[in-house]
Design an enzyme around this catalytic site. Structure first.
Site, short mmCIF file in Angstrom:
data_model
loop_
_atom_site.label_atom_id
_atom_site.label_comp_id
_atom_site.label_asym_id
_atom_site.label_seq_id
_atom_site.Cartn_x
_atom_site.Cartn_y
_atom_site.Cartn_z
N GLY A 79 -2.76 -6.78 1.80
CA GLY A 79 -3.93 -7.46 1.25
C GLY A 79 -5.16 -7.19 2.09
N ASP A 123 4.94 -1.81 -6.54
CA ASP A 123 4.07 -2.08 -7.68
C ASP A 123 2.95 -1.06 -7.81
OD1 ASP A 123 3.41 -3.36 -5.22
OD2 ASP A 123 1.84 -4.51 -6.20
N GLU A 145 -7.09 0.03 8.35
CA GLU A 145 -7.37 0.78 7.12
C GLU A 145 -8.80 0.46 6.68
OE1 GLU A 145 -5.74 1.22 2.51
OE2 GLU A 145 -5.30 -0.59 3.66
N HIS A 172 4.38 1.37 -1.92
CA HIS A 172 4.38 0.06 -2.57
C HIS A 172 5.07 0.15 -3.93
CE1 HIS A 172 1.64 -2.22 0.12
NE2 HIS A 172 1.20 -1.02 0.43
#
Length: 362
Positions: free
Chosen positions: A181, A23, A211, A21
């Site tokens: 998310g 960010d 996950e 990712h």
């Protein structure tokens, strides 16, 4: 004589990363400098060493609220084009320095609109950053290829718009789509129209599944949505029974995932932080690799997990006794599973991956 395995020698090996990712991978010093430039006031400290430790400790806290607080800071300083270009360029440099030759880096454009940037401006800024970073790497004589994945946040509306953006920019470096998310309460089937659109457009997509939620999330992602890969996918182990005598029995979903060679984007350190396992030794990756699922090894969030792909490999070597052949297997699995064209995948395997590992085992 084969080169001894260590963090340094693993760093020199060619590696492939599919789940990272943008960010979640900033340099702490960059976070501080971008905060200063943008007037962002929320950082807990302006000491880079202390800040890096703060991100790691929050991620290790066991508290989802604290874990997500870290992303509030990284996204908070990535709200203008210059910041996005810089972060993307540095990501390329950092991955190349770790020996990564191909990486798919993902992010959710909707997280960077707070100061008025359009989704198109965000995508173009990140692609420019990847171009700048790749040029800097090439100037040092190294090679790295970056593909971009655009994420929709599954708790929000507007998945289709992000998918359309991924298709619009696929000839400019965007190789696929993802939803990220919270899994619980936001199943992938909320966006069946989005995945139907992507299939109609011959576009690639992966889905975060298995996950923080179990087998139903994986089943929906594959059988309802048509996911080509599973982001994490660790909970597929819940459909595998291991008897006391070591006999293994795969349930129908696990067998389907293995038989169809559906890639698992596994992120060991991150999975420990989110509770998928308590130690690397207990992580499902050991069993899944032994059973020859299409396992790939990834970083997820390099800043929050204080990891690199090399350190993830080194932890697996120490825990499971893997050798160079195993690391090459993980790497080729990942390259085969990437979202770029077949010819380019094959070229990276034959021109970079296999010769790199051959040199280490000569």
């Amino acid at each position: 004589m084969s080169t001894p395995l260590s963090l340094e020698t693993i760093r020199s090996a060619p590696k492939v990363l599919l789940h990272d990712h943008l960010d979640g991978g900033l340099r702490p010093q960059t976070v501080i400098e971008l905060a200063d430039a943008s007037g962002y006031q929320g950082l807990p400290t302006t000491d880079a060493g202390v800040l890096g430790g703060w991100f790691r400790d929050n991620a290790n806290s066991g508290s989802l609220v604290r874990y997500l607080e870290g992303f509030a800071h990284t996204c908070g300083v990535m709200q203008d084009e210059a910041a996005l270009v810089r972060v993307a360029a540095e990501a390329v440099e950092d991955l190349a320095a770790d020996g990564v030759v191909y990486a798919e880096v993902r992010y959710a454009p909707e997280l960077f609109v707070e100061k008025g940037l359009s989704l198109e401006q965000i995508v173009e800024a990140v692609q420019e950053g990847f171009r700048v970073g790749s040029a800097r790497v090439a100037a040092t004589g190294r090679k790295i290829r970056i593909g971009t994945l655009l994420c929709a946040m599954r708790q929000n509306e507007g998945w289709l718009r992000i998918a359309e953006l991924a298709v619009r920019y696929r000839d400019l470096g965007v190789v696929g789509f993802d939803i990220a998310g919270p899994e619980a309460g936001f199943p992938p089937t909320r966006g069946l129209d989005t995945f139907e659109y992507l299939r109609q457009q011959n576009a690639h997509f992966t889905i975060h599944a298995g996950e923080a939620f179990g087998l139903p999330s994986i089943w929906e992602a594959i059988q309802h949505c048509g996911a080509e890969r599973l982001g994490h996918g660790v909970r597929i182990v819940d459909d595998i029974k291991v008897s006391g005598d070591g006999t293994v029995q795969l349930g129908r979903l696990a067998a389907y995932v293995r038989d169809r060679r559906i890639p698992l984007e596994m992120c060991p350190t991150s999975n420990l932080q989110t509770g998928a396992a308590t130690t690397i030794a207990d992580h499902p990756i050991g069993l899944l690799a032994k059973l020859r699922f299409r396992v790939t090894v990834n970083t997820d969030n390099r800043l929050m997990s204080d990891c690199t792909l090399s350190s993830e490999f080194a932890a697996l070597v120490e825990t499971f006794g893997y050798g160079w052949a195993d690391l090459q297997w993980f790497t080729i699995n990942a390259m085969k599973s990437s979202f770029i064209g077949f010819d380019e995948r094959l070229a990276i395997i034959n021109e970079l991956v296999k010769p790199g590992y051959a040199a280490l085992t000569a």
